[in-house]
Write an enzyme that holds these catalytic residues in place. Sequence first.
Site, PDB file in Angstrom:
ATOM      1  N   HIS A 254      -4.021  -5.422   1.596  1.00 12.31           N
ATOM      2  CA  HIS A 254      -3.975  -5.626   2.715  1.00 12.31           C
ATOM      3  C   HIS A 254      -3.815  -7.483   2.723  1.00 12.31           C
ATOM      4  O   HIS A 254      -4.985  -8.070   1.975  1.00 12.31           O
ATOM      5  CB  HIS A 254      -4.504  -4.450   3.604  1.00 12.31           C
TER       6      HIS A 254
ATOM      7  N   CYS B 151       0.566  -1.745   0.105  1.00 11.61           N
ATOM      8  CA  CYS B 151      -0.136   0.026  -0.151  1.00 11.61           C
ATOM      9  C   CYS B 151       1.000   1.220  -0.338  1.00 11.61           C
ATOM     10  O   CYS B 151       1.587   1.534  -0.504  1.00 11.61           O
ATOM     11  CB  CYS B 151      -0.674   0.258   0.754  1.00 11.61           C
TER      12      CYS B 151
END
Length: 497
Positions: free
Chosen positions: A435, A334
């Site tokens: 994630h 991310c």
Amino acid sequence: MKKAKTIQICGTGSGVGKSILVAGLCRIFLQEGFKVAPFKAQNMALNSAVTQDGLEIGRAQAMQAQACGLKPTVDMNPVLLKPTSNVNSQVIVYGKPIGNMSAFQYYNYKSKVFTQVKKSLNRLRQEFDIVVIEGAGSPAEINLKKYDIVNMRIARLIKSPVLLVGDIDRGGVFAWLLGTLQLLSESEKKLVKGFIINKFRGDKTLLKNGLRFLERESGKKVVGVVPYYDDIKLPQEDSLFFDQPKKNKVKQNTIKIVVVRLPHISNFTDFDVFEQEEVDFEYSVDINDIKKADCIILPGSKNTCNDLEFLYEKGIADVIKQKAEQGYVIIGICGGYQMLGNNIRDTFGVEGKKSVQGLGLLDMETQFNKEKSTYQVQAKDLNRNLLINGYEIHHGLTKINGSYLFLIIKRGDKKVHIKDGAVNYAGNVWGTYIHGLFDNPLFRHNFLNELRKKKGLPIKQGMGEFSQDKEYDKLADLLRENLEMEFIKEIIGVYNG
């Protein structure tokens, strides 16, 4: 219509164990046949989760929902604050960001969100038998009580019994509990039905005099003393988790993984599972630790540009670049993924209008978008030919100029065909927006064995499928042994059968 019974767990401060105690009580009530749900009106945390319908809530409430055997919903945490600096937070209401606010701006906004908080709690109470409510910080912060929407204001609203939790491991727990109680109004004191002393180490018989004193001075019951434990593995909510060293104790002849502990690190639960594997794993910003790593991971961040500048200021950026040139594995998740590119532009002021030069290890560019992407996803790992599950939470839109690594095939229930992740020509530097990647056992085992092979070590079987459910059951057993559950059920007003 009959509404659910409630119990609220408040604490003498942050990090005393409220979230874990709520999860444990939820699991106990589930085991006893009740329909139970968690609730926290307002959470402040950098670790968040995505619901099935693509809404963002606190990671702790997602964990508590799992303890209840439920899929998390936004009603369990209608307001989430994600700090972007010491004075500002991104405000997320009903799972969607509404903007960044200073503490002063948010205090003035709270009255507007309280209506939505009440609606969420009411919906849960109509659907479930019991709602276990978590407070935030301390209910006795004099400067905040006027604006409270999460502690005693909720308890007063629904006349919920309250248990007050203190952490004895920090010291001063008796003063902390009595002082907190004393600072409450008379009507609030009546709602507090007892105390829980958490994280006790040693012989409980040594506490007898202190417990008697506490009950005598307060007129409240000590409902239990919960021992300190380190053998129950539960997701952690915030950076207080880092107050104690996080390092596996393993044999020297193994792989070393270092997650860079960014100042605004978020969603570090991505790496919890490494603590169960036979690897040398730690969070660190010590250059010597990073130099020794076989694999360096840049995690998510709530202030990516500032955290990237931090890497340059501390000399960590140069070390990462050197390690990449030497063939060591560098990974970004991310925000960390964005840092690996050529540049990051924030022209809309999502984090603060600026452009920052990236590490230049991946041929890609990122522009922060006003809208936030929040999805549960399924993707194909194109290198390993594996299906993986995870979630996305990001403002960034990244243009990949080279090879991509994953193909997202589902976002929520919708089939999609979206390229994700980038990898360099040598294959040792890569990143992704996904994630929860390492929670996929086959992916994780393949990844770890690739690192072992690269270092000339034998491959290993891996720990296999980790059962979070078993950990919740262990937590429930611990609480049953150390809390007076019959008293708790009595004050709630629920009985088996």
